[in-house]
Design an enzyme around this catalytic site. Structure first.
Site, PDB file in Angstrom:
ATOM      1  N   ARG A 240      43.119  39.709  46.501  1.00  0.00           N
ATOM      2  CA  ARG A 240      42.582  41.086  46.497  1.00  0.00           C
ATOM      3  C   ARG A 240      43.342  41.978  47.466  1.00  0.00           C
ATOM      4  O   ARG A 240      43.732  43.097  47.119  1.00  0.00           O
ATOM      5  CB  ARG A 240      41.095  41.041  46.862  1.00  0.00           C
TER       6      ARG A 240
ATOM      7  N   TYR B 173      41.352  42.740  37.280  1.00  0.00           N
ATOM      8  CA  TYR B 173      41.480  41.316  37.647  1.00  0.00           C
ATOM      9  C   TYR B 173      41.265  41.073  39.141  1.00  0.00           C
ATOM     10  O   TYR B 173      41.155  41.978  39.907  1.00  0.00           O
ATOM     11  CB  TYR B 173      42.731  40.653  37.075  1.00  0.00           C
ATOM     12  N   GLU B 174      41.183  39.791  39.448  1.00  0.00           N
ATOM     13  CA  GLU B 174      40.812  39.320  40.801  1.00  0.00           C
ATOM     14  C   GLU B 174      39.417  39.852  41.190  1.00  0.00           C
ATOM     15  O   GLU B 174      39.170  40.214  42.336  1.00  0.00           O
ATOM     16  CB  GLU B 174      41.877  39.710  41.835  1.00  0.00           C
ATOM     17  N   GLY B 175      38.546  39.902  40.193  1.00  0.00           N
ATOM     18  CA  GLY B 175      37.197  40.444  40.393  1.00  0.00           C
ATOM     19  C   GLY B 175      37.225  41.922  40.063  1.00  0.00           C
ATOM     20  O   GLY B 175      38.007  42.682  40.659  1.00  0.00           O
TER      21      GLY B 175
END
Ligand SMILES: Cc1cc2nc3c(=O)[nH]c(=O)nc-3n(C[C@H](O)[C@H](O)[C@H](O)COP(=O)(O)OP(=O)(O)OC[C@H]3O[C@@H](n4cnc5c(N)ncnc54)[C@H](O)[C@@H]3O)c2cc1C
Length: 587
Positions: A257, A395-397
């Site tokens: 993140r 992406y990545e949450g």
């Protein structure tokens, strides 16, 4: 509220020549290997049709050592510290899709093995990943398990001989999956509730790849589905402990993140350079369009975001390194020190991912606007930047999940692990407010630091009040959680920008003009941050409180986030003029 001493804060101006060399190496690589194709060509690359070309760039990066930046030297990598790794990621941004390919290799693809692997696993897998001989990928998402990543159906069962796990299931959206030889796969063993992780080699058999996905952006980056049909994984390829895969997956994402934020900083700076170059030479109404106020407004906003988010990114990166050194010194193992230093900064990583990706996406949009029709053409690369940037909010949450995560982690630390003493902090709030309203306070940027403290205090007050009122129901009131997460982000990033300026002002060798422009950018960020915080705080308070409590909170809000008296137009013009005259974001 407690103010962080500037001595404890790392600022980007403190990067050494050696660290900057890493940045320049990767930037030069992207210019030589990617930009030289022409933006029209890069924009029309296709991961399926152009697989050989994409792989040849990847292999060249590997040969230069760029695939092994995070991997320690003993396993064939460069062994960069975390903050230099972030600087590297900033440099990757110029590579468009290739930034995702190399970013995955150096981050979510390889870090699970580096941070959680046994010595034997590291020795076996990392050297070939570091040189790019073997591509790697991270397989968490499934068709039915996206944001709810722990709900995946992929299963591993130990065979009767007890020698191998037999893996069955399906993963989706797997970056680098089309050419990876090594997959970190998250799956449940038997009927476990929690995920475990496995290192899976393509050579194990039982792996089928889907076709390359047709995507909005990062089109040259490989993204496929991966199917496992009785894939036989040697027992020793279980990564970390059984049932700890979900924690592992999340912690790897913490690092991913903040890297998205670092990439965002790179993207915004590159964007500014391109915009200035174009708007300085594009003549309309007998003058370069860069000279119009409407253009300067946009330039000022982009530069300000790049500056402030950059301040937060490298502040946290250095803090992660410091924590890592501290943990190692106090006897933690290498793996534990890596894992726990990252986990400590989970909130900051989430905040920076959200703000970095959103600022980068709006930069892409504004860049197209400032290029006019040419921005819409593939030739300039601007429409590609806009399309490529969009994935970073997903992406990545997703950014919604990250907003919830930052607040959830805050409450966990305050009420479950009690690492944060909210009660003690709350007691300091009235004194802090009284102290802040000292009209004779003539300290360095006193008004600005007062606002930063107010943002922090207000976040504590409203978050505490919402928690008290709604208790466990707060998780269902996501609109309020979104609001609170935004106040927290505004407080943290504004603080980072002003601590940077304060530290810079104490340096004897600082160029005064540069300091002036940076101070203006910090002020402009705060000006906008106060607007965001006011709106978010009003929304939250109006949504959960009533009666006297609401009156008190609203009164505090008006007082603490009162009007910040600057002239934003003049300041943005000054920032824009500086950037225009320098030919880009050159600090
Ligand atoms: C190009 C690309 C590359 C990717 N690379 C990888 C990779 O290498 N490895 C990997 O494992 N995954 C990868 N992913 C998957 C990515 O991480 C997921 O797409 C992402 O986590 C979101 O999951 P989803 O797509 O299933 O969306 P969903 O989870 O279905 O979300 C859809 C919307 O619902 C919202 N939502 C979901 N749950 C909640 C909730 N509880 N509360 C409020 N709102 C909610 C989301 O915020 C979002 O707005 C990639 C995806 C893409 C598109």
């Amino acid at each position: 509220m407690k103010e962080t001493p500037v001595a404890d804060v790392f600022i980007p101006e403190e990067f050494t020549e050696e660290q900057k060399m890493i940045l320049h190496t990767v930037q030069d690589f992207m210019v030589k290997e990617v930009h030289s194709m022409g933006f029209g060509k890069v924009a029309s690359l296709d991961a399926e049709k152009d697989k050989d070309l994409v792989l040849s760039v990847f292999k060249k990066a590997g040969a230069l050592g760029l695939c092994g930046v995070s991997i320690d030297e003993e396993y064939g990598g460069m062994g960069l510290d975390f903050n230099t790794g972030l600087l590297f990621t900033e440099g990757l941004a110029g590579g468009f899709s290739f930034a995702t390919t190399i970013g995955c290799q150096t981050s979510i693809g390889s870090l699970p093995i580096l941070w959680y692997g046994t010595e034997a696993q590291k020795v076996k897998y990392l050297p070939e990943i570091a040189t790019g001989e073997k591509g790697c990928s991270y397989c968490l998402t499934e068709p039915g398990a996206g944001s709810d990543a722990n709900s995946g159906k992929t299963r591993a069962v130990l065979n009767t001989e007890g020698t191998h796990y037999i893996l069955n299931g399906q993963k989706m959206w797997i970056t680098n999956g089309g050419f990876a030889e090594v997959f970190t796969v998250f799956a449940k063993i038997d009927n476990d509730e929690k995920l475990s992780a496995f290192i899976v080699e393509k050579g194990f058999g039982g792996i089928e790849l889907g076709k390359e996905e047709k995507k909005m952006g990062i089109k040259a980056s490989s993204t496929v589905q991966v199917f496992f049909h009785d894939c036989k994984i040697p027992k020793e390829n279980l990564l970390g402990e059984r049932g700890k895969g979900f924690n592992m997956a999340l912690n790897i994402l913490n690092s991913g993140r903040i890297k998205i934020a670092a990439g965002g900083v790179g993207g915004m700076k590159n964007g500014l350079d391109k915009i200035v170059e174009y708007t300085n030479q594009r003549i309309q109404f007998n003058q370069p369009i860069s000279q119009f106020g409407a253009m300067k407004l946009k330039l000022g906003i982009i530069a300000t975001n790049a500056f402030a988010i950059e301040s937060g990114v490298y502040r946290v990166g250095a803090d992660v390194d410091k924590k890592h050194a501290e943990l190692k010194a106090s006897g933690s193992s290498y793996n534990d020190a890596k894992i726990n230093s990252m986990r400590e900064y989970a909130i900051e990583c989430a905040i920076l991912k959200i703000q970095g990706s959103e600022a980068m996406c709006s930069t892409g949009d504004e860049a197209i606007q400032m290029f006019g029709g040419m921005g819409y053409s593939q030739e300039t690369g601007v429409e590609m930047a806009y399309r490529d940037a969009r994935i970073t909010k997903i992406y990545e949450g997703t950014n919604e999940i990250n907003r919830m995560l930052s607040l959830g982690e805050f409450y966990k630390r305050a009420f479950v692990t009690k690492e944060l003493n909210l009660k003690a902090a709350a007691k300091t709030v009235p004194a802090a407010i009284a102290q802040n309203y000292n009209p004779f306070n003539t300290g360095f940027l006193a008004t600005e630091f007062e606002f930063v403290n107010n943002l922090k205090a207000l976040f504590m007050i409203i978050t505490g009040a919402a928690g008290n009122k709604l208790k466990t129901k707060l998780v269902d009131e996501q609109e309020i959680v979104m609001n609170l997460a935004d106040i927290l982000a505004m407080a943290f990033i504004s603080e980072s920008a002003f601590l940077r300026v304060k530290k810079l002002s104490q340096k004897t060798d600082i160029d005064k003009t540069e300091l002036d422009v940076k101070t203006k950018m910090a002020k402009l960020y705060l000006y906008d941050a106060l607007d965001v915080a006011r709106k978010s705080a009003n929304n939250a308070v109006d949504s959960f409180s009533g009666g006297i409590e609401k009156m008190v909170l609203k009164c505090l809000l008006r007082r603490m986030l009162r009007t910040y008296r600057i002239n934003p137009k003049d300041m943005r013009r000054d920032v824009a003029d500086h950037i225009i005259n320098k030919g880009g974001y050159k600090f």
